[in-house]
Write a protein that holds these residues in place. Sequence first.
Motif, short mmCIF file in Angstrom:
data_model
loop_
_atom_site.label_atom_id
_atom_site.label_comp_id
_atom_site.label_asym_id
_atom_site.label_seq_id
_atom_site.Cartn_x
_atom_site.Cartn_y
_atom_site.Cartn_z
N ALA A 96 -5.77 -3.16 8.33
CA ALA A 96 -5.21 -2.57 7.12
C ALA A 96 -4.11 -1.58 7.47
O ALA A 96 -3.97 -1.15 8.61
CB ALA A 96 -6.31 -1.87 6.32
N GLU A 97 -3.34 -1.24 6.48
CA GLU A 97 -2.26 -0.27 6.67
C GLU A 97 -2.80 1.15 6.79
O GLU A 97 -2.07 2.06 7.20
CB GLU A 97 -1.27 -0.35 5.50
N GLN A 98 -4.06 1.35 6.46
CA GLN A 98 -4.72 2.66 6.55
C GLN A 98 -6.05 2.48 7.27
O GLN A 98 -6.53 1.35 7.42
CB GLN A 98 -4.94 3.24 5.15
N PRO A 99 -6.67 3.57 7.74
CA PRO A 99 -7.99 3.45 8.35
C PRO A 99 -8.98 2.73 7.44
O PRO A 99 -8.99 2.94 6.22
CB PRO A 99 -8.40 4.91 8.58
N TRP A 100 -9.79 1.88 8.04
CA TRP A 100 -10.68 1.02 7.29
C TRP A 100 -11.77 1.84 6.58
O TRP A 100 -12.32 2.78 7.13
CB TRP A 100 -11.34 -0.01 8.21
N ARG A 101 -12.08 1.40 5.36
CA ARG A 101 -13.11 2.05 4.56
C ARG A 101 -14.21 1.04 4.27
O ARG A 101 -13.94 -0.11 3.89
CB ARG A 101 -12.51 2.59 3.26
N ASP A 102 -15.47 1.48 4.41
CA ASP A 102 -16.60 0.58 4.28
C ASP A 102 -16.74 0.00 2.88
O ASP A 102 -17.34 -1.07 2.70
CB ASP A 102 -17.89 1.29 4.67
N GLU A 103 -16.22 0.68 1.87
CA GLU A 103 -16.37 0.17 0.51
C GLU A 103 -15.38 -0.95 0.18
O GLU A 103 -15.48 -1.59 -0.86
CB GLU A 103 -16.22 1.29 -0.52
N TRP A 104 -14.43 -1.20 1.07
CA TRP A 104 -13.53 -2.33 0.86
C TRP A 104 -14.27 -3.65 1.05
O TRP A 104 -15.26 -3.71 1.79
CB TRP A 104 -12.35 -2.26 1.83
N PRO A 105 -13.80 -4.73 0.42
CA PRO A 105 -14.47 -6.03 0.59
C PRO A 105 -14.47 -6.48 2.04
O PRO A 105 -13.55 -6.21 2.80
CB PRO A 105 -13.63 -6.97 -0.28
N SER A 106 -15.51 -7.20 2.40
CA SER A 106 -15.60 -7.74 3.76
C SER A 106 -14.56 -8.84 3.96
O SER A 106 -14.47 -9.77 3.15
CB SER A 106 -16.99 -8.31 4.01
N PRO A 107 -13.76 -8.77 5.03
CA PRO A 107 -12.81 -9.86 5.31
C PRO A 107 -13.49 -11.21 5.49
O PRO A 107 -12.89 -12.25 5.20
CB PRO A 107 -12.12 -9.40 6.59
#
Length: 371
Positions: A96-107
């Motif tokens: 991602a363009e920013q540090p990964w966040r756990d609440e984002w959908p799983s790739p």
Amino acid sequence: MPTSATVPPLTPATVWPARGRHTRGAAEDVLRRTLERRKHSRDIDDFLELPEGDDPNAERVFEARWRVDETVTVRARLGLTRGSDDGREWILIAEAEQPWRDEWPSPVGMFWPDEPDAGWDRAAAVDLSLREINPLPQDDKDTRRLLRNAVRGGWHIHVVVHEAMTTDERGRMPVARWLPPGLRDRVVEHRAAPQQLRGLNWALRDSGVQVPRGGAVVLPGSPAPDGYDAEDFSVRAVFLDGTRPTDLVDAVTRFAALPRPLPDGAEGPLTALREDWHLLTLQEELDRQRGLVAMYAEALEAMTRSRDLYREAAERAHEALAAYQESAGPDPARQQPSGAPGTSALHQLTRTLERFKGKSARPAAPAGEKE
């Protein structure tokens, strides 16, 4: 005791790695159908399947891009290779363009279907499920061997849960269902039956952790990440009654946030994601072409400067040679007095040639003269 001077790089905060094995049907067809559905539903912006080469055993690559939080772009690359059996092993690297966040959908959910028995959710190194509970073997030595091999490579987070008593269906739900979306496909859960506690802790003694009766532990992996302490990631009681295991979810989430080495075999796919990306937007393609034009212009300018310098040196060499020939006259055997124009022209020619060659010429001692 000698130690290795090679320190594995840490996983960048922007990177999300995953690995698994597809064991049922044609993996390429499943990926195409899933990506088409995700694009149609606008879960992803676009995807691309790279052309297949002549080698049928070569890696098959799929690229996809989507946005999280409406503005943050995620680029992901999934590579398929043939496994030791009829299955296909896959490695997915997303950034991602920013540090990964756990609440984002799983790739993983962008590439593979979220269906039971889909066939893609097996661990690559050992035969374990990525979405269901994995009962431990009955033999203690088999348990030790399984856990030792499972944690190698650093691709997954391994959790061991001990059942204090035989559970019903409510207690057979994997802990992954309670985790944030970005962690669900990275956790492998092992379950020990009530009578297996002693053998389980014997199997774990080399890893420096123990499982409390009716509790759980997040295994450190090999190597353990900096900041790991067995007490901090041990849960004394896990109630397997269908309620949210808050302490265990917290331990897994904190473990996932620790700086961890890049998984074995992830460096190549990550480099390919960053340096050999094909799924470009129109603006990215334009910027890329502009960069190529600027690079070629700089190279052409450097070549032009070099050509001009060589031409200038050659012209001076020709002028000096012409002056020498003119002053020497038609008789090459004629002696020139010291300080004559021919001698000066010869010196000028010598100096020009020395500059052209880029090194100084050492004068030879006259014949018969001793050092």
